[in-house]
Design a protein around this motif. Structure first.
Motif, short mmCIF file in Angstrom:
data_model
loop_
_atom_site.label_atom_id
_atom_site.label_comp_id
_atom_site.label_asym_id
_atom_site.label_seq_id
_atom_site.Cartn_x
_atom_site.Cartn_y
_atom_site.Cartn_z
N ARG A 119 0.82 -1.21 0.00
CA ARG A 119 0.00 0.00 0.00
C ARG A 119 0.86 1.27 0.00
NH1 ARG A 119 -4.19 -2.79 -1.66
NH2 ARG A 119 -5.53 -3.72 -0.07
N GLY A 120 1.98 1.26 -0.72
CA GLY A 120 2.83 2.43 -0.79
C GLY A 120 3.64 2.69 0.46
N LEU A 121 3.67 1.71 1.36
CA LEU A 121 4.42 1.84 2.61
C LEU A 121 5.46 0.74 2.71
CD1 LEU A 121 1.40 2.39 5.06
CD2 LEU A 121 2.97 4.17 4.23
N VAL A 122 6.49 0.99 3.50
CA VAL A 122 7.42 -0.04 3.91
C VAL A 122 7.01 -0.48 5.30
CG1 VAL A 122 9.81 -0.60 4.43
CG2 VAL A 122 9.28 0.91 2.51
N LEU A 123 6.65 -1.75 5.44
CA LEU A 123 6.14 -2.29 6.70
C LEU A 123 7.22 -3.16 7.34
CD1 LEU A 123 2.54 -3.29 5.55
CD2 LEU A 123 3.28 -1.14 6.58
N ALA A 124 7.64 -2.78 8.53
CA ALA A 124 8.64 -3.53 9.28
C ALA A 124 7.94 -4.21 10.45
CB ALA A 124 9.75 -2.62 9.78
N MET A 125 8.03 -5.55 10.51
CA MET A 125 7.35 -6.34 11.54
C MET A 125 8.36 -6.89 12.52
SD MET A 125 4.97 -7.80 8.60
CE MET A 125 6.07 -6.87 7.52
N ALA A 126 8.07 -6.69 13.81
CA ALA A 126 9.05 -7.06 14.83
C ALA A 126 8.35 -7.50 16.10
CB ALA A 126 9.97 -5.87 15.14
N VAL A 127 9.09 -8.26 16.91
CA VAL A 127 8.69 -8.54 18.29
C VAL A 127 9.53 -7.61 19.17
CG1 VAL A 127 8.55 -10.27 20.10
CG2 VAL A 127 8.14 -10.93 17.73
N ASN A 128 8.86 -6.69 19.85
CA ASN A 128 9.62 -5.71 20.62
C ASN A 128 10.16 -6.33 21.91
OD1 ASN A 128 7.51 -5.71 22.52
ND2 ASN A 128 6.55 -3.90 21.64
N ASP A 129 10.88 -5.55 22.69
CA ASP A 129 11.52 -6.09 23.89
C ASP A 129 10.53 -6.46 24.97
OD1 ASP A 129 10.88 -3.46 24.23
OD2 ASP A 129 12.68 -2.91 25.32
N ASP A 130 9.24 -6.11 24.79
CA ASP A 130 8.19 -6.53 25.72
C ASP A 130 7.49 -7.80 25.24
OD1 ASP A 130 8.62 -4.39 27.46
OD2 ASP A 130 7.34 -3.07 26.25
N GLY A 131 7.93 -8.35 24.10
CA GLY A 131 7.33 -9.57 23.58
C GLY A 131 6.08 -9.34 22.76
N VAL A 132 5.79 -8.09 22.38
CA VAL A 132 4.59 -7.76 21.60
C VAL A 132 4.95 -7.68 20.14
CG1 VAL A 132 2.77 -6.06 21.21
CG2 VAL A 132 3.56 -6.52 23.54
N PHE A 133 4.18 -8.38 19.29
CA PHE A 133 4.37 -8.31 17.84
C PHE A 133 3.73 -7.01 17.34
CE2 PHE A 133 3.61 -9.04 13.39
CZ PHE A 133 4.65 -9.84 12.98
N GLU A 134 4.51 -6.22 16.60
CA GLU A 134 3.99 -4.94 16.13
C GLU A 134 4.50 -4.62 14.73
OE1 GLU A 134 5.30 -2.19 19.07
OE2 GLU A 134 7.39 -2.19 18.40
#
Length: 424
Positions: A119-134
């Motif tokens: 959708r015209g965006l660069v989407l970076a998917m990660a598990v942060n240091d709190d364990g939440v997928f974002e």
């Protein structure tokens, strides 16, 4: 930096010699010499197959991703100092190497699992240091950060993105985000232990299904989040666990501890048929049939209109891909075979390959394998033609490859990351 490499010289099968006409009497021998000289000059002038290889500016501990017409490099976690997401333009067909487009700061900690363009965006998917997928969205042209939300993104038919946050044994959430503004248009909770099932149209989600612990199956509109219809599937035992899948226009339900597979018409949730099958692990569309994978292994092909088993295989095979009525099946120790989805018959043996991640559902399948001299053979696996086509033979590749022909991204034996534009 870009390097032009000469393509590998491959042995071609010798052609059958053509019948020669008798040479005309008195023809000077020098005419043959002139012909030979002309052929030598022409063959020297003909361009040899070439490939372009460009070194991607990435450390040995960074991770690189192919996406759109770019390469994205994610720096490793950095307890101290800065950490970045860097976008590089892919090399052009004329040989211009990778160039940096933009660089965006990242949180120092967290594990990034994927970077892609949507959708015209660069989407970076990660598990942060709190364990939440974002998911964090960046402007694809400038790298400016647009928004960040919990969950993994999938495109929906109305132009937005559906974010789903599964938390295993905890209540999750899902909702629609406006890609341009990052505004959540609607959101709802996901029951435990249910995982949403999705109905897709042209590769994008238009409806999704939630299975409540009470046994109620609910179908929602992905654009509005509104409930479209529901049905009670557990009138007796409210505590039993079920599984649900959507395959094409069918909703498939596996009752608790059952060897039955129950099919409903998704449009009206009308029961269609019940099939007695072994404990089903999952079901997928294979051409005009349904292919069910039992938990004990093997494969069953069912008629989607009646649930009747059309063919079955109890061998130790694993499905790798489905393309145009053909199944790519992996047999341990024997490599890949192409099966006809309608009959289950083996059509051809493609040999042993390691399949590479490719961009797009319809992108050509690409495999690599080691050659006798340590180089990597790169080939397109064509299921329709039922053959492999050697694309190139490359030296010095360690692994971690991704493909989007004619582009190939790999880590090399010296630890550097490189991008090849292959000569197809």
């Amino acid at each position: 930096m870009s390097i032009i490499e000469l393509g590998e010289v491959r042995d071609e099968p010798a052609s059958t010699p053509a019948a020669h006409r008798p040479r005309a009497a008195g023809r000077p021998l020098r005419s043959a010499a002139v012909l030979v000289l002309a052929l030598v000059v022409l063959s020297a002038a003909a361009p040899l197959p070439q490939r372009t290889v460009s070194v991607v500016p990435a450390s040995r501990t960074s991770t690189a991703y192919l996406g759109g017409d770019s390469v994205f490099v994610v720096d490793p976690p950095a307890p101290e100092g800065d950490r970045f997401l860097t976008a590089y333009a892919q090399p052009s067909p004329t040989g211009v190497g990778v160039r940096r487009r933009w660089q965006a700061p990242l949180a120092r900690l967290g594990d990034y699992l994927d970077v892609r363009v949507e959708r015209g965006l660069v989407l970076a998917m990660a598990v942060n240091d709190d364990g939440v997928f974002e998911t964090t969205a960046y402007d694809s042209a400038t790298g400016q950060r647009r928004w960040q939300h919990p969950g993994g993104p999938q495109p929906i038919t109305e132009g937005g993105l559906l974010l789903t946050e599964n938390r295993g044994d905890r209540e999750g959430a899902m909702g629609r985000v406006d890609p341009g503004t990052g505004r959540m248009l609607w959101s709802m909770s996901i029951p435990v232990p249910s995982n949403p099932a999705y109905h897709r149209r042209n590769g994008e989600i238009d409806q999704f299904v939630l299975l409540q612990p009470t046994g109620e199956v609910q179908v929602y509109d992905a654009g509005t989040g509104g409930l479209l219809r529901s049905i009670d599937t557990l009138p007796g035992d409210r505590a039993a666990y079920q599984r649900v899948q959507v395959v094409g226009d069918l909703l498939l339900l596996v009752p608790p501890g059952s060897t039955r597979l129950i099919a409903y018409q998704l449009a009206h949730l009308q029961p269609l048929w019940t099939a007695e099958v072994p404990l089903v692990s999952f079901v997928f569309a294979c051409a005009d049939l349904l292919c069910a994978v039992p938990q004990t292994g093997g494969l069953l092909a069912l008629d989607p209109a009646s649930g009747v088993v059309r063919w079955s295989d109890s061998g130790l095979t694993n499905l790798a891909d489905v393309r145009h009525g053909q199944l790519l099946m992996a047999r341990p120790g024997r490599g890949y075979e192409v099966w006809d989805a309608a009959t289950g018959q083996v059509r051809t043996d493609l040999g042993e390959w390691a399949l590479l991640p490719v961009l797009g559902l319809d992108a050509p399948l690409v495999g690599v394998r080691s050659g006798d001299d340590g180089r990597r053979v790169v080939a397109e696996l064509d299921l329709v033609a039922r053959r492999t086509r050697i694309v190139d033979v490359l030296p010095g590749i360690a692994g971690s490859c991704q493909a989007s022909l004619p582009m190939l991204l790999c880590q090399r034996l010296d630890g550097t990351t490189a991008l090849w534009r292959l000569s197809q």
